[in-house]
Design a protein around this motif. Structure first.
Motif, PDB file in Angstrom:
ATOM      1  N   UNK A 104       0.821  -1.214   0.000  1.00  0.00           N
ATOM      2  CA  UNK A 104       0.000   0.000   0.000  1.00  0.00           C
ATOM      3  C   UNK A 104       0.853   1.260   0.000  1.00  0.00           C
ATOM      4  N   UNK A 105       0.308   2.315  -0.613  1.00  0.00           N
ATOM      5  CA  UNK A 105       1.029   3.581  -0.666  1.00  0.00           C
ATOM      6  C   UNK A 105       1.368   3.973  -2.089  1.00  0.00           C
ATOM      7  N   UNK A 106       1.348   5.246  -2.360  1.00  0.00           N
ATOM      8  CA  UNK A 106       1.616   5.775  -3.692  1.00  0.00           C
ATOM      9  C   UNK A 106       2.776   6.754  -3.608  1.00  0.00           C
ATOM     10  N   UNK A 142       2.867  15.570  -1.974  1.00  0.00           N
ATOM     11  CA  UNK A 142       2.430  16.144  -0.707  1.00  0.00           C
ATOM     12  C   UNK A 142       0.971  15.845  -0.415  1.00  0.00           C
ATOM     13  N   UNK A 143       0.580  16.053   0.842  1.00  0.00           N
ATOM     14  CA  UNK A 143      -0.760  15.682   1.271  1.00  0.00           C
ATOM     15  C   UNK A 143      -1.853  16.512   0.595  1.00  0.00           C
ATOM     16  N   UNK A 186      -0.686  14.807  -8.972  1.00  0.00           N
ATOM     17  CA  UNK A 186      -0.279  13.427  -8.677  1.00  0.00           C
ATOM     18  C   UNK A 186      -0.238  12.607  -9.962  1.00  0.00           C
ATOM     19  N   UNK A 187      -1.236  12.796 -10.830  1.00  0.00           N
ATOM     20  CA  UNK A 187      -1.269  12.053 -12.092  1.00  0.00           C
ATOM     21  C   UNK A 187      -0.077  12.416 -12.969  1.00  0.00           C
ATOM     22  N   UNK A 188       0.305  13.703 -12.978  1.00  0.00           N
ATOM     23  CA  UNK A 188       1.453  14.118 -13.786  1.00  0.00           C
ATOM     24  C   UNK A 188       2.748  13.493 -13.270  1.00  0.00           C
ATOM     25  N   UNK A 191       2.296   4.792 -14.195  1.00  0.00           N
ATOM     26  CA  UNK A 191       0.987   4.506 -14.767  1.00  0.00           C
ATOM     27  C   UNK A 191       1.031   3.421 -15.835  1.00  0.00           C
ATOM     28  N   UNK A 192       2.221   2.926 -16.123  1.00  0.00           N
ATOM     29  CA  UNK A 192       2.350   1.830 -17.084  1.00  0.00           C
ATOM     30  C   UNK A 192       1.985   0.509 -16.423  1.00  0.00           C
ATOM     31  N   UNK A 193       1.705  -0.481 -17.248  1.00  0.00           N
ATOM     32  CA  UNK A 193       1.391  -1.814 -16.722  1.00  0.00           C
ATOM     33  C   UNK A 193       2.618  -2.380 -16.009  1.00  0.00           C
ATOM     34  N   UNK A 194       2.373  -3.219 -14.988  1.00  0.00           N
ATOM     35  CA  UNK A 194       3.479  -3.774 -14.201  1.00  0.00           C
ATOM     36  C   UNK A 194       4.482  -4.557 -15.051  1.00  0.00           C
ATOM     37  N   UNK A 195       4.024  -5.386 -15.999  1.00  0.00           N
ATOM     38  CA  UNK A 195       5.015  -6.095 -16.827  1.00  0.00           C
ATOM     39  C   UNK A 195       5.929  -5.140 -17.588  1.00  0.00           C
TER      40      UNK A 195
END
Length: 313
Positions: free
Chosen positions: A31-33, A40-41, A48-50, A58-62
């Motif tokens: 957990x956690x990003x 920051x909070x 955050x998306x940028x 944001x890419x797939x894990x593989x």
């Protein structure tokens, strides 16, 4: 021997590949990003998306894993998400304190542990044996952080004999460097002294009960010759094995010890990286430590032939 080394190298590559997959998935699924931590909070979702896009989160894990694995194979362990510095550079800056504590701990543990084990086996059943056995049991049972806090209380707070925390580089003087490492080395080394002493005692007792040892005693061999020229050499394989295991356990102990004594080494680097979810730093340290552990195991296995000529690969 060459064929055995080749087989071990192939198995080491397979082990490191599995370690890489495990480390990558373990950190990504926790957990956690990290993007939210960096922003920051009170950061807006767009910010955050940028950051996630910039870091490739944001890419797939593989896809992330392939990019990371190719970088590792190329000698690039990535860049810290927070400091912006290369991971290998951060690790190199923290190596000296960790290596200093580790080397002093191994020297203290091996010399003291083997000596205690030999002495206990030589005086088996006597007062010295009982005292050393009780010490080994106690030392192996007490956690490293408890020993560290006790040493801090006794030698830093109560008596003010030794510094309580920090690290002085060796280039600033051998004396200050050594003084600042006494407490961390004692705290980290106590469990390994106990561990090595117990195994050495058991191995020596087994060898001392053999018929050829009684024959050597009947022929008038001295206690020194029986203990060091005959018994210790034949009991060397289990002792070497436990010394190799101690190297592996040392990694986790260093993290705790450096935290207790505020030593800026690899252990503190890992703790700080875990708190900030700095993926590249954590992955880089774990991969390097895993590789070192595999290498130590190979060296220990090959060293068996030096103490026991009957072993062939």
């Amino acid at each position: 021997m060459a064929a055995y080394i080749l087989r071990r190298m192939v198995s080491a590559i397979a082990v490191m590949a599995m370690v890489g997959v495990f480390v990558f998935l373990l950190l990504r699924l926790a957990p956690g990003d990290p993007a939210a931590i960096i922003a920051g909070e009170k950061a807006a979702p767009q910010v955050i998306a940028a950051i996630r896009e910039q870091l490739g989160l944001n890419e797939a894990m593989p896809v992330q894993f392939v990019h990371w694995a190719l970088s590792i194979l190329g000698g690039d362990f990535g860049t810290s998400l927070f400091s912006g510095r290369p991971v290998l550079k951060l690790i190199s800056l923290r190596l000296e304190p960790t290596i200093s504590i580790s080397i002093l701990t191994i020297i203290l543990s091996v010399t003291t542990g083997v000596s205690f084990g030999i002495l206990a086996a030589w005086r088996a059943g006597g007062l010295v044996d009982r005292i050393l056995t009780a010490f080994a049991t106690l030392g192996f049972s007490v956690p490293v952080f408890v020993v560290g806090f006790l040493l801090v209380y006794l030698f830093a707070i109560r008596t003010h004999w030794l510094p309580v925390q920090g690290y002085v580089p060796i280039e600033n003087g051998l004396g200050p460097w050594f003084v600042h490492l006494i407490l961390p080395t004692l705290a980290l080394g106590l469990p390994y002294i106990a561990f090595i002493a117990r195994v050495t005692r058991a191995s020596m007792l087994e060898v001392l009960s053999e018929d050829y040892m009684r024959t050597a005693a009947a022929k008038g061999a001295s206690s020194y010759a029986m203990l060091f020229h005959h018994a210790l050499k034949n009991a060397g394989v289990p002792i070497l094995t436990v010394i190799g295991i101690s190297f592996a356990y040392l990694v986790s102990g260093v993290v705790i010890t450096e935290t207790v004594f505020n030593v800026p080494g690899i252990g503190r680097l890992v703790v700080d990286a875990l708190n900030s979810r700095d993926y590249p730093v954590i992955q880089g340290v774990l991969m390097l430590v895993s590789g070192l552990y595999v290498l130590i195991n190979l060296i220990v296995d090959l060293s068996y032939t030096l103490v026991d000529p009957r072993i062939r690969y």
